[in-house]
Scaffold this active site. Structure first.
Site, PDB file in Angstrom:
ATOM      1  CG  HIS A 237      -1.284   0.299 -10.064  1.00 56.49           C
ATOM      2  ND1 HIS A 237      -0.972  -0.676  -9.157  1.00 56.49           N
ATOM      3  CD2 HIS A 237      -0.293   1.206  -9.991  1.00 56.49           C
ATOM      4  CE1 HIS A 237       0.168  -0.366  -8.558  1.00 56.49           C
ATOM      5  NE2 HIS A 237       0.601   0.772  -9.056  1.00 56.49           N
ATOM      6  NE  ARG A 259       3.255  -4.652  -8.834  1.00 50.99           N
ATOM      7  CZ  ARG A 259       3.670  -4.285 -10.045  1.00 50.99           C
ATOM      8  NH1 ARG A 259       4.400  -5.109 -10.773  1.00 50.99           N
ATOM      9  NH2 ARG A 259       3.339  -3.119 -10.548  1.00 50.99           N
TER      10      ARG A 259
END
Ligand SMILES: Cc1cc2nc3c(=O)[nH]c(=O)nc-3n(C[C@H](O)[C@H](O)[C@H](O)COP(=O)(O)OP(=O)(O)OC[C@H]3O[C@@H](n4cnc5c(N)ncnc54)[C@H](O)[C@@H]3O)c2cc1C
Length: 574
Positions: A237, A259
């Site tokens: 991640h 994001r």
């Protein structure tokens, strides 16, 4: 050795989304069966399902479709997924989310018109990630736990499975456990066993999974000779919290929705670098963003603690604080202002796409053994989409719960354990009591660094070779390192030792699979083979342990629904 022998019809190893769904479905399918759930931690407090932040992928919106969810999964997985498993995942997810709300008691966030709200997750062509704020997993696991508590399901909490024991005819007989509290061994004979211990790549310097996960399930499956698929595929991640070496918060994940919502990534020189790597900028898939951050780190363009920054303030601090309350609180606890300032982040090992080879109905090669959740493989191929993890565990856990009672009806009876193998596994688990105590933590630190540096976000032949040599040396030292005294009660050092042994065994397979795949797909990037290779002749790796060692092979991907260059969306539109 004095060991207690027990019997149960269905034995479920793991109390995450997969294990608890399996228990509920099996109990519903045949309430007369005796069902036992074993978990290394406490029910509702262990495993990664409770840590799910972002949410659950499901194609519910009329503008979305299962074909679209499927294509995102296949393309995200770089054409390596087992297409029938992926199809089952996306189609059954709808049923499962409805079950979660209408039968289990979850309540997910809604749009003003009352429909379920879907948030944006990277790598997806539709905002289909259903959630409860950014604490979705707590909602899911708490409600599942309550439902299990309300039923006659036996719970063996703080029990560690150490070996899957076959009978002399090769079928699975049962499982050897350690009761962590008393240190006593228990052998549980079962007609059917579900492996659902949830993978968890905790052998990397930075990692997100819960502390109870150490790849025990895959280590046990490997020793039983089961084939393991896609073992090179470790998902990093991109945004693990980087708060220095002295806090366990370092490595924990800051969710992808940051994001997705428009967060920016900046390097140590305050440059928004994603434009240098991918047109999708911060919304590129996890593998792409992780490699970009890794490249910035290797080039030395880092923050104080050696990572990069995530910045959200331009989206309005009040808005960020409302949308991502859990993340903002967590960052504040570590001295960062996520809503208005900068937070240091680093790629972190998050999810393991590799696992036991299984069929759509969760059966494995071994008679009597089933697998679901992160221990299973094939659904995601080279990359798991954010939001497909908890969908995977709940969908296939439920399927296992439906299938095992039917399987027992067709294959009734208990099978005796192979006494020699049981004795060998008992001796193996007690090995550290026969050695002088040593510095286990130093060995663990060495493994974390070896995997991070040599078999991490970017690999090549030389680094993998160094990695394998390092793992072998660490394991050899571990076998000469013991634990103090002979007190078995809640002996965490003993369990640290066992964790480290599982991690070494599975790390070696990750490295061997990484050496086998001479191309770059999704989470697996070889700097000496940076191209993806021919998609039409895609193959997946299979590892199998035998008396002569670990054999690595490749098998062709079967494009049962769609071939590279095609899309189900076009076929549907024709
Ligand atoms: C921080 C974080 C955030 C995430 N966010 C998302 C997200 O937003 N969306 C998404 O789709 N996925 C997400 N995931 C991934 C998701 O959590 C997992 O894919 C999924 O929950 C795995 O479910 P599981 O049932 O297979 O395993 P888990 O939920 O991890 O459960 C494993 C169980 O096995 C037990 N166990 C382990 N070893 C043994 C042993 N030797 N003996 C007995 N029991 C054992 C554990 O105690 C635990 O009960 C996230 C993961 C993490 C770590």
């Amino acid at each position: 050795m004095n060991i207690e022998h027990l019997k149960t019809d269905i034995l479920i190893l793991g109390a995450g989304g997969a294990g608890l769904f399996a228990a509920l479905h099996a109990q519903k399918a045949n309430p007369d069966l005796d069902i036992t759930v074993v978990s290394k931690g406490l029910l509702g407090k262990c495993g990664c399902t409770r840590m799910v932040q972002g949410g659950y992928n499901v194609a519910l919106n009329p503008g979305d479709s299962v074909e679209r969810h499927f294509m995102d999964t296949i393309e995200g997985g770089k054409w390596l997924p087992h297409q029938e498993l992926a199809w089952t995942l996306v189609t059954k997810a709808i049923e499962r989310v409805q079950e979660l709300e209408n039968e289990i008691g979850c309540f997910f966030d809604r749009n003003p018109d009352g429909t379920l709200h879907g948030k944006a997750f990277a790598g997806q062509t539709f905002d289909r990630t259903v959630h409860k704020g950014d604490l979705t997993g707590i909602e899911i696991i708490n409600r599942l736990m309550e439902q299990v508590w309300a039923r006659p399901v036996r719970r063996l909490e703080e029990h560690r499975a150490v070996a899957l024991i076959p009978s002399p005819d090769g079928a699975l007989s049962g499982v050897l456990l350690i009761d962590v509290r008393s240190g006593k061994f228990r052998f549980i004979a079962a007609q059917a066993v579900l492996l659902a211990t949830g993978g968890g790549p905790t052998m990397y310097r930075y990692h997100t999974p819960s502390g109870d996960k150490s790849m025990d399930g895959l280590a046990m499956a490997l020793r039983l000779g089961l084939p393991l698929r896609d073992m090179e595929m470790v998902q990093f991640h991109p945004t693990g919290l980087l708060a220095g070496p002295d806090t366990r918060m370092t490595g924990t994940v800051l969710e992808e929705g940051l994001r997705g919502a428009g967060g920016h990534l900046l390097n140590g020189a305050m440059h928004r670098f994603m434009a240098d790597y991918d047109d999708k900028l911060e919304r590129a898939t996890r593998d792409v963003v992780s490699r970009a951050i890794d490249a910035e780190m290797r080039a030395g363009r880092t923050t104080k603690n050696g990572g990069v920054y995530i910045k959200m303030g331009h989206l309005g601090p009040a808005n960020v604080a409302k949308l991502f309350k859990g993340m903002v609180d967590r960052c504040r606890d570590c001295g960062f202002d996520l809503a208005g300032g900068l937070v240091e982040v680093v790629p972190t090992a998050h999810y393991f796409m590799g696992g036991v080879v299984c069929e759509v109905d969760t059966t494995t090669e071994r008679h009597g053994l089933f697998v679901a959740g992160e221990d299973a493989s094939g659904m995601h191929g080279a990359n798991r989409l954010g939001g497909n993890g908890v969908a995977n565990s709940t969908v296939f856990g439920g399927i296992a719960g439906d299938v095992m009672p039917r399987w027992i009806a067709a294959n009734p009876g208990f099978r005796p354990p192979d006494p020699q193998l049981l004795d060998a596994e008992l001796a193996r688990a007690q090995h550290p009591f026969s050695r002088k105590a040593g510095d286990l933590n130093a060995l663990r630190e060495k493994l974390l660094d070896t995997m991070w540096d040599e078999v991490g976000v970017v690999r090549d032949r030389a680094s993998i070779g160094r990695g394998i040599a390092g793992i072998n040396a660490i394991e050899a030292e571990l076998l000469e390192t013991g634990v103090t005294g002979d007190n078995r009660h809640f002996n965490v050092t003993w369990h640290d030792w066992l964790n480290l042994r599982s991690l070494c065994e599975v790390s070696r397979v990750i490295a061997l699979a990484a050496a086998k795949r001479e191309n770059s797909r999704g989470a697996h990037f070889r700097s000496d083979f940076p191209e993806p290779g021919d998609l039409a002749t895609s193959a997946f790796t299979v590892a199998r342990q035998s008396a002569s060692g670990i054999e690595m092979t490749e098998r062709p991907v079967e494009f049962t629904r769609v071939k590279p260059g095609q899309t189900l969306l076009a076929i549907a539109a024709e």
